[in-house]
Scaffold this active site. Structure first.
Site, PDB file in Angstrom:
ATOM      1  N   GLY A  78     -22.580  50.931  20.217  1.00  0.00           N
ATOM      2  CA  GLY A  78     -21.230  51.433  19.983  1.00  0.00           C
ATOM      3  C   GLY A  78     -21.118  52.115  18.631  1.00  0.00           C
ATOM      4  O   GLY A  78     -20.152  51.913  17.899  1.00  0.00           O
ATOM      5  N   TYR A 122     -10.039  40.171  27.358  1.00  0.00           N
ATOM      6  CA  TYR A 122     -10.734  40.497  26.116  1.00  0.00           C
ATOM      7  C   TYR A 122     -11.012  39.230  25.306  1.00  0.00           C
ATOM      8  O   TYR A 122     -12.130  39.025  24.814  1.00  0.00           O
ATOM      9  CB  TYR A 122      -9.881  41.476  25.316  1.00  0.00           C
ATOM     10  CG  TYR A 122     -10.398  41.815  23.935  1.00  0.00           C
ATOM     11  CD1 TYR A 122     -11.377  42.783  23.762  1.00  0.00           C
ATOM     12  CD2 TYR A 122      -9.890  41.179  22.812  1.00  0.00           C
ATOM     13  CE1 TYR A 122     -11.840  43.112  22.493  1.00  0.00           C
ATOM     14  CE2 TYR A 122     -10.346  41.492  21.547  1.00  0.00           C
ATOM     15  CZ  TYR A 122     -11.320  42.462  21.387  1.00  0.00           C
ATOM     16  OH  TYR A 122     -11.776  42.767  20.124  1.00  0.00           O
ATOM     17  N   GLY A 126     -15.439  54.347  15.034  1.00  0.00           N
ATOM     18  CA  GLY A 126     -14.901  53.188  14.348  1.00  0.00           C
ATOM     19  C   GLY A 126     -15.889  52.433  13.504  1.00  0.00           C
ATOM     20  O   GLY A 126     -16.599  52.997  12.659  1.00  0.00           O
TER      21      GLY A 126
END
Length: 272
Positions: A10, A164, A14
């Protein structure tokens, strides 16, 4: 970090992007995972602009377990050394809150936030052990919710945030189990909540006002990646830079073992 090989999943947005740039500038040999080739190329350019060497890029969709295995296969083929694995990739579910299944038929948040890092770590353990001392850093969350181990991804009354929170607790539980398994090998495994509501794409799409900066999250994560004082720290959960207790279910060994059993069964039903 000179001459240390670091894999960041990822890495195109961010926190992952910030980690890549700072680790590259510090001299790390980077292997960066992403899904979008244009964004991957952009972060690679940022690393070089910061003074780092051109990173290796591997594209993969971590919602599919076969893609997780392909990512692992490519990493093993490309390097004989891995000092740090940062499991940072994650999702928070659909913007409309609806339950979504992956191509493997698994609830998407559970697949990406728990099964993918759990499987990737398992596949890369031989490489990490051969590279010891080595570290695994799992980017979890302070948001944690008890998992019904008979039905970890319920369809009824589905709530994306609850999904989540369950997946991030599962990540922490797997962290503790891996740390126990690897005790004495020189490989440490820790999890953290890097910062609260950083201005990431995930937070912006949720329409939530950021509280922390990405730099704060990067600082906390980098501490687990390279602080010499944490060289032997393993099986812990941190909130930022402070060690904290996770959800009580994480302390229950039978629950952790059962979680791994159902996780292995889910993975085994897709890949062999």
């Amino acid at each position: 970090m000179t001459d240390r090989t670091v894999l960041v999943t990822g890495a195109t947005d961010g926190l992952g992007r910030a980690l890549a740039v700072r680790l590259g500038a510090a001299g790390a040999r980077l292997i960066l995972h992403g899904r979008n080739p244009e964004r991957a190329a952009a972060v690679a350019a940022d690393v070089v602009a910061a003074g780092g060497a051109t990173p290796q890029i591997i594209l993969a969709d971590l919602s599919q377990l076969r893609e997780v295995d392909r990512l692992a296969d490519e990493i093993i083929a490309r390097t004989s050394h891995l000092d740090v694995l940062v499991n940072n990739a994650g999702i928070s579910g659909r913007a409309d809150g609806r339950r979504e299944l992956t191509a493997d038929g698994i609830e998407s948040v559970w697949a990406v936030d728990h099964l993918a890092p759990y499987r990737l770590t398992r596949r890369l353990l031989p490489l990490l052990r051969a590279s010891a001392p080595a570290r695994v850093v799992n980017v979890a969350s302070a948001g944690q919710q008890e998992i019904d181990l008979e039905d970890p991804t319920p369809e009824r009354d589905y709530d994306a945030f609850a999904a989540y929170c369950r997946a991030k607790l599962a990540m922490i539980m797997a962290t503790i189990e891996y740390a126990e398994e690897l005790d004495g090998t020189g490989v440490t495994v820790n999890a953290l909540h890097p910062a609260t509501l950083m201005p990431t794409t995930m937070v912006r799409e949720a329409g939530v006002t950021p509280i922390s900066t990405i730099a704060e999250g990067a600082n906390a994560t980098l501490r687990l990646i390279c602080d010499p004082s944490l060289a032997r720290t393993t099986g812990r959960y941190f909130d930022g830079t402070l060690e904290r207790s996770a959800h009580p279910q994480a302390d229950d060994r039978p629950s952790r073992r059962r979680l791994l059993e159902i996780s292995d069964a889910a993975i085994g039903s897709v890949v062999t």
